[in-house]
Write an enzyme that holds these catalytic residues in place. Structure first.
Site, PDB file in Angstrom:
ATOM      1  N   PRO A   2       0.828  -1.212   0.000  1.00  0.00           N
ATOM      2  CA  PRO A   2       0.000   0.000   0.000  1.00  0.00           C
ATOM      3  C   PRO A   2       0.865   1.265   0.000  1.00  0.00           C
ATOM      4  O   PRO A   2       1.908   1.323   0.656  1.00  0.00           O
ATOM      5  CB  PRO A   2      -0.792  -0.117   1.304  1.00  0.00           C
ATOM      6  N   GLU A   3       0.408   2.261  -0.743  1.00  0.00           N
ATOM      7  CA  GLU A   3       1.130   3.528  -0.782  1.00  0.00           C
ATOM      8  C   GLU A   3       0.554   4.479   0.269  1.00  0.00           C
ATOM      9  O   GLU A   3      -0.424   4.154   0.964  1.00  0.00           O
ATOM     10  CB  GLU A   3       1.091   4.104  -2.192  1.00  0.00           C
ATOM     11  N   LYS A  50       4.369   5.284   4.795  1.00  0.00           N
ATOM     12  CA  LYS A  50       3.709   3.983   4.816  1.00  0.00           C
ATOM     13  C   LYS A  50       3.591   3.424   6.231  1.00  0.00           C
ATOM     14  O   LYS A  50       3.350   2.224   6.411  1.00  0.00           O
ATOM     15  CB  LYS A  50       4.468   3.011   3.917  1.00  0.00           C
ATOM     16  N   ARG A 256      12.242  -3.285  -8.528  1.00  0.00           N
ATOM     17  CA  ARG A 256      10.834  -2.944  -8.762  1.00  0.00           C
ATOM     18  C   ARG A 256      10.614  -2.651 -10.239  1.00  0.00           C
ATOM     19  O   ARG A 256      11.527  -2.217 -10.950  1.00  0.00           O
ATOM     20  CB  ARG A 256      10.436  -1.706  -7.933  1.00  0.00           C
TER      21      ARG A 256
END
Length: 273
Positions: A2-3, A50, A256
């Site tokens: 989650p951002e 986060k 990523r």
């Protein structure tokens, strides 16, 4: 993972639902020291990047980092028997919430929470954010912008989606070294992150596409993805750019996936050292 908008949405909801109440806190999974805060009044919940913080007082702050798999679910009384590996359950008068699968769930002090936050970069969703701190690091770094935006010590809360989308929206190639980014470009990137992430909190999803590029306006199919929302380049490898129709490019950067449009985000010659 989650951002930042997700954590700020959780902080907003948890404050609304539970602040001011003496909460029942337990750990059905047995891996969280719930007894340290059970029965205490939650003052507020807040987020930085986060990280989520449930503040019970100077000697008790519950620090949560969801990681890749952490989720909160919410329900109303009667509170059922826990199902699955529930790390933490909060129960108030009108609602309860269960936390499963977080990377971190621990009780720390306010001083420890402050120290943790001090290691994070400015958060575009916090009123106390100082973007100059991020610019000071970016403007003298040889590291590429695509990596810097994901470094939580530089900017807190930006993840893979916001990284890809904000760079596209401003025509910045993700492999541009930070020191070659113009000050005006940085200010525009930061302002856009603030605006986009606020929309993310409000809608509880990431939307980055201008009205003229929405499915109805373009006569195209809506995006179908578990992340939801309409985006320009994220997870659109090989698909036509919504602006210029060039196939969206992809490569891996620091473990990523990176997405960009080679035409809308052209590479630049580096500035001589």
């Amino acid at each position: 993972m989650p951002e930042g908008h997700t954590l700020h949405r959780l902080a907003r909801d948890h404050t609304k639902w539970f602040a001011g109440e003496a909460l029942s806190v337990c750990s059905p999974q047995g891996r969280f020291a719930a007894s340290l805060v059970d029965g205490r009044v939650l003052k507020r919940a807040e987020a930085h990047g986060k990280h989520l913080f449930h503040v019970y007082g100077p000697d008790a702050v519950v620090h949560v980092h969801l990681g890749l798999y952490g989720t909160f679910t919410v329900g109303e009384p009667p509170v059922p028997v826990p199902v699955g590996q529930v790390r933490m359950r909060l129960a108030g008068r009108d609602r309860y919430t269960d936390l499963r699968g977080p990377n971190t769930c621990e009780v720390i002090t306010a001083a420890e929470a402050k120290e943790l936050r001090g290691r994070l970069g400015p958060d575009p969703l916090r009123r106390d954010a100082d973007p100059e701190r991020a610019w000071a690091r970016i403007s003298r770094s040889r590291t590429v912008v695509g990596a810097l935006l994901m470094d939580q010590k530089v900017i807190a809360g930006v993840g893979n989606v916001y990284r890809a989308e904000v760079l596209f929206r401003h025509g910045v190639h993700p492999l541009l070294p930070g020191r070659d980014l113009d000050r005006a470009e940085w200010e525009a990137l930061w302002a856009d992150l603030v605006a986009l992430m606020r929309v993310g909190v409000r809608r509880n999803r990431i939307d980055t596409v201008a009205d003229e590029h929405l499915p109805k306006a373009m006569g195209r199919a809506a995006r179908v993805d578990r992340h939801g929302g309409e985006v320009y380049v994220y997870r659109r490898t090989g698909q036509p750019c919504l602006v210029c129709s060039t196939p969206v490019a992809h490569q891996e950067l620091v473990g990523r996936n990176l997405f960009w449009c080679p035409v809308c985000q052209p590479a630049r010659m580096p500035v001589p050292a």
